[in-house]
Design an enzyme around this catalytic site. Structure first.
Site, PDB file in Angstrom:
ATOM      1  N   ASP A  62       0.707  -1.146  -0.086  1.00 51.73           N
ATOM      2  CA  ASP A  62      -0.122   0.099  -0.034  1.00 51.73           C
ATOM      3  C   ASP A  62       1.126   1.121  -0.188  1.00 51.73           C
ATOM      4  O   ASP A  62       1.681   1.518   1.086  1.00 51.73           O
ATOM      5  CB  ASP A  62      -0.930   0.132   1.384  1.00 51.73           C
ATOM      6  N   HIS A  94      -4.703  11.964  14.083  1.00 49.11           N
ATOM      7  CA  HIS A  94      -6.006  11.994  13.095  1.00 49.11           C
ATOM      8  C   HIS A  94      -7.218  11.165  13.356  1.00 49.11           C
ATOM      9  O   HIS A  94      -8.269  11.362  12.645  1.00 49.11           O
ATOM     10  CB  HIS A  94      -5.272  11.338  11.545  1.00 49.11           C
ATOM     11  N   ASP A 124       3.396  18.625  14.270  1.00 50.17           N
ATOM     12  CA  ASP A 124       3.277  17.419  12.977  1.00 50.17           C
ATOM     13  C   ASP A 124       2.950  18.299  11.846  1.00 50.17           C
ATOM     14  O   ASP A 124       2.107  19.319  11.735  1.00 50.17           O
ATOM     15  CB  ASP A 124       2.413  16.275  13.402  1.00 50.17           C
ATOM     16  N   HIS A 168       0.879  17.540   9.430  1.00 51.17           N
ATOM     17  CA  HIS A 168      -0.482  17.341   8.926  1.00 51.17           C
ATOM     18  C   HIS A 168      -1.276  17.663  10.040  1.00 51.17           C
ATOM     19  O   HIS A 168      -1.074  17.966  11.115  1.00 51.17           O
ATOM     20  CB  HIS A 168      -0.860  15.773   8.856  1.00 51.17           C
ATOM     21  N   ASP A 208       7.335  14.901  10.736  1.00 47.21           N
ATOM     22  CA  ASP A 208       7.641  14.906   9.250  1.00 47.21           C
ATOM     23  C   ASP A 208       7.405  16.188   9.062  1.00 47.21           C
ATOM     24  O   ASP A 208       7.375  16.741   7.757  1.00 47.21           O
ATOM     25  CB  ASP A 208       6.194  14.033   8.829  1.00 47.21           C
ATOM     26  N   TYR A 237       8.740  10.211   9.159  1.00 48.06           N
ATOM     27  CA  TYR A 237       8.959   9.174   8.245  1.00 48.06           C
ATOM     28  C   TYR A 237      10.303   8.868   7.792  1.00 48.06           C
ATOM     29  O   TYR A 237      10.777   7.904   6.818  1.00 48.06           O
ATOM     30  CB  TYR A 237       7.938   8.922   7.121  1.00 48.06           C
TER      31      TYR A 237
HETATM   32  N1  LIG Z   1      -3.390  11.163  -2.827  1.00 48.62           N
HETATM   33  C1  LIG Z   1      -3.526  10.664  -1.342  1.00 48.62           C
HETATM   34  C2  LIG Z   1      -2.516  10.726  -0.573  1.00 48.62           C
HETATM   35  C3  LIG Z   1      -2.885  10.252   0.919  1.00 48.62           C
HETATM   36  N2  LIG Z   1      -1.875  10.367   1.749  1.00 48.62           N
HETATM   37  C4  LIG Z   1      -2.103  10.225   3.137  1.00 48.62           C
HETATM   38  C5  LIG Z   1      -0.957  10.436   4.118  1.00 48.62           C
HETATM   39  C6  LIG Z   1      -1.556  10.133   5.667  1.00 48.62           C
HETATM   40  C7  LIG Z   1      -0.387  10.438   6.380  1.00 48.62           C
HETATM   41  C8  LIG Z   1      -0.626  10.282   7.852  1.00 48.62           C
HETATM   42  C9  LIG Z   1       0.520  10.784   8.552  1.00 48.62           C
HETATM   43  O1  LIG Z   1       1.660  11.060   8.258  1.00 48.62           O
HETATM   44  C10 LIG Z   1      -0.023  10.959  10.116  1.00 48.62           C
HETATM   45  S1  LIG Z   1       1.408  11.897  11.071  1.00 48.62           S
HETATM   46 ZN   LIG Z   2       1.987  13.923  10.149  1.00 44.78          ZN
END
Ligand SMILES: NCCCNCCCCCC(=O)CS
Ligand SMILES: [Zn+2]
Length: 634
Positions: A22, A137, A174, A176, A267, A307
């Site tokens: 994935d 999230h 973070d 995101h 990240d 990451y």
């Molecule tokens: N085109 C669709 C791309 C989707 N990307 C999703 C990445 C989730 C990252 C979650 C994360 O890092 C938590 S800190």
């Molecule tokens: Zn993140």
């Protein structure tokens, strides 16, 4: 004041992993946890922390935030085969189940709550929990973005319930948007949630309208949700510091939290494939240092994303090193935030103007044409590059970043100077001061005389003055030779001592010495060689005083709230001081100082983010001891 830093880590949280291919989820690997822990060990940081065991979060604790249905679905996955796991995972945006996921997620919750208990009970002052799966999230009834249970949200609800807290600050650095946390607390004025995140005008995941700066909270929670969207990649140290100085910290000091919890995702650091940002690991030392000045230092740092294993590990080490009270490493590089960052900072300040005292005088006239403006900005940005050139645009640049990380990392975690704070204590004063303090013996008069004679001999006649210089110079010498980190000296004339300290440091070879002088400064050493920057916080306009390039005077009057002080220090003094990048800071408090003791202690604490925490405080008598405590209380 509690002391010690907790570290919570359990390798069982590394069993959760992706069983099928994935491309979206395959970056959330077990090695994120193990390599961070190994890095901490390699820098001898694990042994300096208080080990606190993880535990499983109970179902009751998980139900503080999540629905029973969500809990049951998660629990049911333990006995599923790979095909069933894959099917359940497909119900969520960017999440994967493994047979051990449920157990790991309960350990992540429990580890987080163990940290809250260790801090709230006073067993430690602060700490970090290395956990996965992350949490910010996940929502009441859904897993999302690698997160199953919202560790940080559960921790906030738990702390309110168990410790009766009424003001909790959650800082989410973070890259995101922690939309899960926002949804859970958006109507709750007892939890102030701050998040910056890569947004690119809603292009970047999770691409939500409610991640923009105008989502300020709902109902009673209005003003308690702060979103700072980054509309460009390549944001760096200067942008992150500006966000703290001009958005988060003034709000945080006004909110005055009883506990600070960090959704600590890395990240947002350089090299990360998700963030594509340029901020270097040492910026997390500064961010951590700032947050340590709140809530009496009660700070819980919980791992979220990150990451790029090397960048993640270094940033985790920078964070833990600072939690332990080590000096903060110098920030290098440009200090001006980019246009896009300034735009976002202005927008979020304007959006929050109605809810914050410190924003009462905020000018929002630029907002009128904002709707067209952001549209125009978006169009304009497609071609002009008025921003940081994004160093990591294509893959051969990635190699450059890898190289940077290799070269840059190995020596930025320097050995800690043995003694942190030096002072000339009158007999017996050592009993007041913490174990970090070394008493320095006075310099003898003849030595002082010869040392000072080249400088202000005409001014220094009386022996009393001479002696006062001796104690300051004895301490300053130890700092200049990097035998100690910081020091404090009493003086009958702070102005003279400060002037001599500045001149002495420049003569010693320091190229950029910052002086923050509180009170009216009778003597102003000439600063035109640029080797000094003087910021004078003075009560009244100094008649005939000319502000020159390196000597800034800030008129100041004690005001009822004291909030203006925070925004003056945070919004003016720190940004100016950080852009100067001094290698020594002299803070002097004159006779008719206009700031309270707490104001001075906070100023000293915040200025320790500069010059690798090399700071010498020259204080008029009455305030000596309390400032000493704040110096060695890092
Ligand atoms: N085109 C669709 C791309 C989707 N990307 C999703 C990445 C989730 C990252 C979650 C994360 O890092 C938590 S800190
Ligand atoms: Zn993140």
């Amino acid at each position: 004041m509690a002391s010690g830093t907790a570290l919570i880590y359990d390798e069982k949280m590394a069993t959760h992993k992706l069983l099928w291919s994935d491309p979206i989820c395959d970056i959330e690997v077990p090695e994120r946890l193990s390599s961070s822990y190994e890095q901490l060990k390699s820098y001898h940081l694990v042994e300096r922390c208080v080990p606190v065991p993880a535990r499983e979060g109970s179902e009751e604790e998980i139900l503080l935030v999540h629905s029973l249905e969500h809990l049951e679905v998660a629990k049911s996955t333990q006995t599923m085969n790979e095909e069933e796991l894959k099917r359940v995972s497909e119900n969520y945006d960017a999440f994967f189940f493994h047979p051990s996921t449920y157990h790991c997620a309960r350990l992540a919750v429990g580890a987080t709550l163990q940290l809250v208990d260790a801090v709230m009970s006073g067993e430690v002052r602060n700490g970090m929990a290395l956990v996965r799966p992350p949490g910010h999230h996940s929502q009441r009834n859904a897993a999302n973005g690698f997160c199953l249970f919202n560790n940080v949200a559960i921790a906030a609800e738990y702390a309110k319930l168990k410790y009766g807290l009424q003001r909790i600050l959650i800082v989410d650095w973070d890259v995101h948007h922690g939309q899960g946390i926002q949804y859970i607390f958006e109507e709750d004025p007892s939890v102030l949630y701050f998040s910056w995140h890569r947004y690119e005008h809603q292009e970047f995941w999770p691409s939500l309208k409610e991640s923009d700066y105008d989502a300020v909270g709902l109902g009673k929670g209005k003003g308690f949700n702060i979103n700072l969207p980054w509309n460009k990649v390549g944001m760096g140290n200067s942008d992150y510091l500006a966000a703290f100085f001009h958005v988060l910290l003034p709000m945080a000091f006004e909110f005055d939290p009883e506990l600070v919890i960090v959704s600590s995702g890395y990240d947002s650091g350089i090299g990360d494939p998700e963030g594509q940002m340029n901020a270097t690991p040492e910026v997390f030392a500064h961010l951590t240092h700032f947050l340590m000045q709140l809530a009496n230092g009660k700070l819980c740092v919980i791992l979220e994303g990150g990451y790029h294993l090397k960048s993640l590990g270094e940033s985790v080490c920078m964070t833990v090193k600072t939690l332990l009270g080590d000096p903060v490493p110098q920030i290098t590089g440009e200090m001006a935030p980019c246009l896009s960052a300034v735009e976002s900072i202005q927008n979020v300040r304007a959006a929050h103007k109605p809810y914050w005292k410190w924003l009462a005088y905020e000018d929002t006239s630029f907002l009128q044409n904002l709707s067209t403006k952001s549209h125009l900005l978006k169009k304009a940005n497609s071609n002009t590059s008025t921003e940081h050139e994004t160093k990591i645009t294509n893959n051969n640049n990635t190699v450059k970043v890898e190289r940077f990380l290799e070269l840059h990392m190995k020596n930025i975690l320097f050995p800690v100077p043995p003694i942190k704070t030096a002072t000339i204590g009158s007999e017996g004063s050592e009993h007041f001061l913490s174990e970090h303090v070394q008493l320095v013996k006075e310099m003898d008069k003849t030595e002082i005389k010869s040392l000072v004679s080249g400088f202000y001999a005409d001014l220094v006649e009386e022996d009393k003055i001479l002696l006062s210089l001796g104690s300051m110079l004895a301490i300053l010498d130890k700092i200049l030779k990097k035998e100690v980190c910081n020091g404090i000296a009493a003086s009958p004339t702070a102005a003279l001592s400060a002037a001599v300290a500045l001149r002495h440091s420049v003569r010693f070879g320091f190229q950029r010495v910052l002086c923050v002088f509180v009170g009216d400064m009778q003597i102003t050493p000439n600063t035109e060689d640029g080797k000094m920057l003087i910021i004078n916080i003075c009560e009244k306009e100094q008649p005939g005083k000319t502000s020159c390039k390196h000597c800034i005077s800030l008129n100041w009057k004690e005001d009822a709230e004291g909030n203006d002080f925070f925004s003056a220090v945070l919004g003016f003094i720190l940004p100016v001081a950080y852009s100067y990048q001094p290698n020594l800071t002299v803070i002097a408090v004159g006779p008719n100082r206009s700031l309270g003791i707490s104001g001075i202690s906070l100023l000293v604490a915040l200025l320790q983010g500069l010059a690798e925490s090399r700071i010498v405080a020259v204080i008029e008598h009455p305030v000596v001891l309390s400032t000493t405590v704040s110096l060695c209380d890092l």
